[in-house]
Write a protein that holds these residues in place. Structure first.
Motif, PDB file in Angstrom:
ATOM      1  N   ALA A 127       0.832  -1.199   0.000  1.00  0.00           N
ATOM      2  CA  ALA A 127       0.000   0.000   0.000  1.00  0.00           C
ATOM      3  C   ALA A 127       0.873   1.258   0.000  1.00  0.00           C
ATOM      4  CB  ALA A 127      -0.918  -0.014   1.221  1.00  0.00           C
ATOM      5  N   ARG A 128       1.943   1.215   0.823  1.00  0.00           N
ATOM      6  CA  ARG A 128       2.822   2.392   0.876  1.00  0.00           C
ATOM      7  C   ARG A 128       3.549   2.593  -0.437  1.00  0.00           C
ATOM      8  NH1 ARG A 128       6.015   1.061   6.043  1.00  0.00           N
ATOM      9  NH2 ARG A 128       7.486   2.659   5.368  1.00  0.00           N
ATOM     10  N   LEU A 129       3.925   1.461  -1.071  1.00  0.00           N
ATOM     11  CA  LEU A 129       4.617   1.544  -2.358  1.00  0.00           C
ATOM     12  C   LEU A 129       3.676   2.119  -3.420  1.00  0.00           C
ATOM     13  CD1 LEU A 129       7.261   0.957  -3.798  1.00  0.00           C
ATOM     14  CD2 LEU A 129       6.423  -1.325  -4.321  1.00  0.00           C
ATOM     15  N   ALA A 130       2.424   1.678  -3.383  1.00  0.00           N
ATOM     16  CA  ALA A 130       1.441   2.174  -4.352  1.00  0.00           C
ATOM     17  C   ALA A 130       1.263   3.686  -4.180  1.00  0.00           C
ATOM     18  CB  ALA A 130       0.110   1.447  -4.157  1.00  0.00           C
ATOM     19  N   GLU A 131       1.219   4.113  -2.927  1.00  0.00           N
ATOM     20  CA  GLU A 131       1.092   5.534  -2.621  1.00  0.00           C
ATOM     21  C   GLU A 131       2.305   6.294  -3.173  1.00  0.00           C
ATOM     22  OE1 GLU A 131      -1.217   7.358  -1.433  1.00  0.00           O
ATOM     23  OE2 GLU A 131      -0.025   9.191  -1.248  1.00  0.00           O
ATOM     24  N   TRP A 132       3.484   5.702  -2.968  1.00  0.00           N
ATOM     25  CA  TRP A 132       4.727   6.325  -3.428  1.00  0.00           C
ATOM     26  C   TRP A 132       4.733   6.431  -4.960  1.00  0.00           C
ATOM     27  CZ3 TRP A 132       8.676   4.828  -6.665  1.00  0.00           C
ATOM     28  CH2 TRP A 132       9.834   5.621  -6.635  1.00  0.00           C
ATOM     29  N   VAL A 133       4.281   5.363  -5.629  1.00  0.00           N
ATOM     30  CA  VAL A 133       4.253   5.374  -7.093  1.00  0.00           C
ATOM     31  C   VAL A 133       3.316   6.481  -7.582  1.00  0.00           C
ATOM     32  CG1 VAL A 133       3.502   4.073  -9.136  1.00  0.00           C
ATOM     33  CG2 VAL A 133       4.896   2.947  -7.406  1.00  0.00           C
ATOM     34  N   ARG A 134       2.171   6.638  -6.900  1.00  0.00           N
ATOM     35  CA  ARG A 134       1.231   7.690  -7.281  1.00  0.00           C
ATOM     36  C   ARG A 134       1.901   9.066  -7.190  1.00  0.00           C
ATOM     37  NH1 ARG A 134      -2.927   5.186  -5.267  1.00  0.00           N
ATOM     38  NH2 ARG A 134      -2.652   6.005  -3.175  1.00  0.00           N
ATOM     39  N   GLU A 135       2.625   9.267  -6.096  1.00  0.00           N
ATOM     40  CA  GLU A 135       3.337  10.539  -5.901  1.00  0.00           C
ATOM     41  C   GLU A 135       4.348  10.777  -7.025  1.00  0.00           C
ATOM     42  OE1 GLU A 135       5.424  11.535  -2.170  1.00  0.00           O
ATOM     43  OE2 GLU A 135       3.716  10.558  -1.180  1.00  0.00           O
ATOM     44  N   GLY A 151       5.643  13.688 -12.290  1.00  0.00           N
ATOM     45  CA  GLY A 151       5.991  13.668 -13.699  1.00  0.00           C
ATOM     46  C   GLY A 151       6.942  12.548 -14.114  1.00  0.00           C
ATOM     47  N   LEU A 152       7.224  11.604 -13.196  1.00  0.00           N
ATOM     48  CA  LEU A 152       8.118  10.498 -13.560  1.00  0.00           C
ATOM     49  C   LEU A 152       7.357   9.457 -14.390  1.00  0.00           C
ATOM     50  CD1 LEU A 152       9.746  11.789 -11.217  1.00  0.00           C
ATOM     51  CD2 LEU A 152      10.427   9.487 -10.547  1.00  0.00           C
ATOM     52  N   ASP A 153       8.025   8.921 -15.424  1.00  0.00           N
ATOM     53  CA  ASP A 153       7.396   7.829 -16.152  1.00  0.00           C
ATOM     54  C   ASP A 153       7.963   6.497 -15.618  1.00  0.00           C
ATOM     55  OD1 ASP A 153       9.853   7.443 -17.271  1.00  0.00           O
ATOM     56  OD2 ASP A 153       9.333   8.259 -19.230  1.00  0.00           O
ATOM     57  N   ILE A 154       7.488   5.384 -16.208  1.00  0.00           N
ATOM     58  CA  ILE A 154       7.876   4.072 -15.684  1.00  0.00           C
ATOM     59  C   ILE A 154       9.386   3.876 -15.677  1.00  0.00           C
ATOM     60  CG2 ILE A 154       7.786   1.585 -16.186  1.00  0.00           C
ATOM     61  CD1 ILE A 154       4.891   1.856 -16.797  1.00  0.00           C
ATOM     62  N   GLU A 155      10.047   4.325 -16.736  1.00  0.00           N
ATOM     63  CA  GLU A 155      11.500   4.170 -16.799  1.00  0.00           C
ATOM     64  C   GLU A 155      12.190   4.951 -15.696  1.00  0.00           C
ATOM     65  OE1 GLU A 155      13.636   4.874 -20.429  1.00  0.00           O
ATOM     66  OE2 GLU A 155      12.305   3.530 -21.526  1.00  0.00           O
ATOM     67  N   ASP A 156      11.707   6.188 -15.452  1.00  0.00           N
ATOM     68  CA  ASP A 156      12.293   7.003 -14.391  1.00  0.00           C
ATOM     69  C   ASP A 156      12.169   6.297 -13.046  1.00  0.00           C
ATOM     70  OD1 ASP A 156      12.844   9.062 -16.168  1.00  0.00           O
ATOM     71  OD2 ASP A 156      10.871   9.987 -15.893  1.00  0.00           O
ATOM     72  N   ILE A 157      10.958   5.775 -12.809  1.00  0.00           N
ATOM     73  CA  ILE A 157      10.688   5.103 -11.539  1.00  0.00           C
ATOM     74  C   ILE A 157      11.578   3.873 -11.399  1.00  0.00           C
ATOM     75  CG2 ILE A 157       8.942   3.774 -10.270  1.00  0.00           C
ATOM     76  CD1 ILE A 157       6.839   5.717 -11.383  1.00  0.00           C
ATOM     77  N   ASP A 158      11.675   3.115 -12.480  1.00  0.00           N
ATOM     78  CA  ASP A 158      12.491   1.912 -12.480  1.00  0.00           C
ATOM     79  C   ASP A 158      13.943   2.246 -12.143  1.00  0.00           C
ATOM     80  OD1 ASP A 158      12.527  -0.920 -12.940  1.00  0.00           O
ATOM     81  OD2 ASP A 158      13.759  -0.497 -14.696  1.00  0.00           O
ATOM     82  N   ALA A 159      14.467   3.304 -12.813  1.00  0.00           N
ATOM     83  CA  ALA A 159      15.860   3.699 -12.588  1.00  0.00           C
ATOM     84  C   ALA A 159      16.067   4.121 -11.137  1.00  0.00           C
ATOM     85  CB  ALA A 159      16.237   4.833 -13.539  1.00  0.00           C
ATOM     86  N   LEU A 160      15.091   4.848 -10.602  1.00  0.00           N
ATOM     87  CA  LEU A 160      15.186   5.336  -9.235  1.00  0.00           C
ATOM     88  C   LEU A 160      15.200   4.167  -8.246  1.00  0.00           C
ATOM     89  CD1 LEU A 160      15.373   8.040  -7.864  1.00  0.00           C
ATOM     90  CD2 LEU A 160      12.877   8.111  -7.686  1.00  0.00           C
ATOM     91  N   VAL A 161      14.281   3.223  -8.453  1.00  0.00           N
ATOM     92  CA  VAL A 161      14.201   2.053  -7.565  1.00  0.00           C
ATOM     93  C   VAL A 161      15.504   1.259  -7.621  1.00  0.00           C
ATOM     94  CG1 VAL A 161      13.064  -0.176  -7.189  1.00  0.00           C
ATOM     95  CG2 VAL A 161      11.687   1.867  -7.659  1.00  0.00           C
ATOM     96  N   ARG A 162      15.988   1.048  -8.847  1.00  0.00           N
ATOM     97  CA  ARG A 162      17.237   0.309  -9.002  1.00  0.00           C
ATOM     98  C   ARG A 162      18.391   0.978  -8.268  1.00  0.00           C
ATOM     99  NH1 ARG A 162      17.601  -3.600 -13.025  1.00  0.00           N
ATOM    100  NH2 ARG A 162      15.646  -3.815 -14.154  1.00  0.00           N
ATOM    101  N   SER A 163      18.496   2.309  -8.404  1.00  0.00           N
ATOM    102  CA  SER A 163      19.628   3.001  -7.790  1.00  0.00           C
ATOM    103  C   SER A 163      19.539   2.898  -6.271  1.00  0.00           C
ATOM    104  CB  SER A 163      19.694   4.458  -8.256  1.00  0.00           C
ATOM    105  OG  SER A 163      18.699   5.224  -7.622  1.00  0.00           O
TER     106      SER A 163
END
Lengths: 138, 290
Positions: free
Chosen positions: A93-101, A106-118
């Motif tokens: 639930a917290r992750l879903a909330e974070w993804v919404r934020e 303005g982050l797209d899926i690739e941005d989010i993926d890169a951020l999570v990976r780093s």
């Protein structure tokens, strides 16, 4: 279960097999008490070297996920994801909330993926001393 | 037979070459070639055209005499040359009869099983079979002789992708059942992952690298990051590429040390066998390692 080797992956073949067993456990295709295919079956069906399969099974045995029973095969000993379902749900639930934020920012899926990976990589570097050799699954 | 998770005996040596050299007139085709291939392994012999792969196999199989050094294989050796030789006027059944006569040990059932598996007609003259089918007859003969060491020169050439996969799987099953050691040369490096577990890399008649595949690849990393003259971790640079404001290094990490942690703007990537082989061959071509 059927194994496959991604030949374009830099991950050693035996670790690919290890990862596929863990994945099958995580997804519930395999559970405690289930038998892994015999080495011979994997060799014949997937065209993987027997030494590679043995190495993978040994690795799984060392990590306590499977046990070899003399004369009858290799069996799943423990399940993965023993985390409390409530804790899992809360984390999700917290992750879903974070993804919404992140989306709103303005982050797209690739941005989010890169951020999570780093973040995962930084966390891993911090934990490197405790993590054993060869267990880091990419 | 049962599956038991137990260590494979890696102590026995199946094939040994010591300072092996072979010369054609004044030109050395093979020089200072030293390695021990442990029993039960599936070794890939890789290298550019003219690197000496066929010469090495022919010498190891005892069909050519070495000019210096020594070579030996334990037990019975079967060798299938690149031409996959069969007698044109013989049928597959005739070839099996020949195999039974010429070999000290002969496993007719095993040879027949291979032919049946690939649906090779037994009564047709080999000359009338396709190139791929002729190759299967040659393989069946080699398998039937129950070798301890099976050497195959370009076994996958001239086979379609499906047949390549099936031959590989069948071959690996034979290895698992009989415990034989396989040495195969190939150009199809991309298909070797999970198939070969040992690598012998030849360039210009010399052995560039040899050893357990996972260990070899595990010691190498590819780093990509901001333009730099040096990689972010200590080790031998096998390959360095620079484009604009980016640099990529292929580094061989020092043996017996923990994997370095690189941070900041550098990303690391494990190597595929193909990355590794191409970089090594490229390096020798440039003479960077000469």
């Amino acid at each position: 279960m059927e194994f496959r080797i991604d030949r374009s992956s830099g991950l050693p073949a035996y670790l690919q097999l290890v990862r596929q067993v863990r994945e099958a456990l995580r997804l519930g295709w395999l559970g405690p008490g289930d038998r892994l295919p015999t080495v011979r079956d994997v060799v014949a069906r997937s065209g993987v070297n027997a030494n590679t399969v043995l190495k993978a099974y040994r690795e799984l045995e060392l990590s306590g996920l499977v046990e070899a029973r003399q004369g009858s095969g290799t069996f799943i000993k423990a399940g993965l994801g023993s985390t409390d379902p409530e804790v899992m749900a809360a984390l999700r639930a917290r992750l879903a909330e974070w993804v919404r934020e992140a989306r709103e920012a303005g982050l797209d899926i690739e941005d989010i993926d890169a951020l999570v990976r780093s973040v995962l990589a930084a966390d891993e570097d911090g934990n490197q001393i405790t993590a054993g050799d060869g267990v880091a699954v990419l | 037979m049962i599956t038991a998770v137990e260590p494979v005996d890696r102590t026995a040596i199946a094939v040994r070459a010591q300072a092996l050299g072979k010369r054609y007139r004044n030109k050395w085709a093979l020089r200072e070639c030293t390695f021990d291939l442990p029993a039960g392994r599936v070794a890939a012999l890789v290298g550019a055209n003219g690197a000496g792969k066929t010469t090495l196999m022919t010498v190891l199989a005892g069909l050519l005499d070495a000019d210096e050094g020594s070579a030996g294989a334990t037990g019975r050796v079967a060798f299938v040359s690149q031409e996959k030789p069969v007698y044109r006027h013989f049928s597959a059944a005739d070839m099996l009869r020949l195999g039974a006569h010429l070999n000290v040990v002969w496993d007719e059932a095993r040879a027949r099983r291979w032919l049946a598996r690939f649906e090779i007609p037994l009564d047709k003259a080999c000359g009338k079979l396709s190139g791929g089918q002729q190759a299967q007859v040659a393989f069946a003969l080699a398998i039937g002789s129950r070798p301890s060491v099976l050497m195959l020169d370009e076994p996958l050439a001239n086979l379609d992708p499906l047949a390549r996969r099936e031959v590989t799987a069948e071959l690996l099953s034979e290895v698992d059942e009989t415990g034989m050691t396989v040495l195969l040369s190939t150009h199809v490096v991309a298909e070797l992952a999970g198939v070969a577990d040992y690598l012998l890399l030849l360039a210009h008649g010399r052995l560039l690298a040899g050893g357990d595949l996972d260990e070899l690849l595990g010691r190498h990393v590819s780093y990509t990051g901001p333009r730099s003259d040096v990689p972010p971790a200590l080790g031998d640079v096998v390959e360095a590429r620079h484009t604009g404001n980016q640099s990529t290094f292929l580094v061989e990490l020092p043996e017996g040390q923990p994997r370095p942690v690189v941070a900041g703007q550098w990303t690391e990537r494990p190597l595929t066998l193909e990355d590794y082989v191409l970089a090594q061959l490229e390096a020798t071509r440039k003479g960077a390692r000469a």
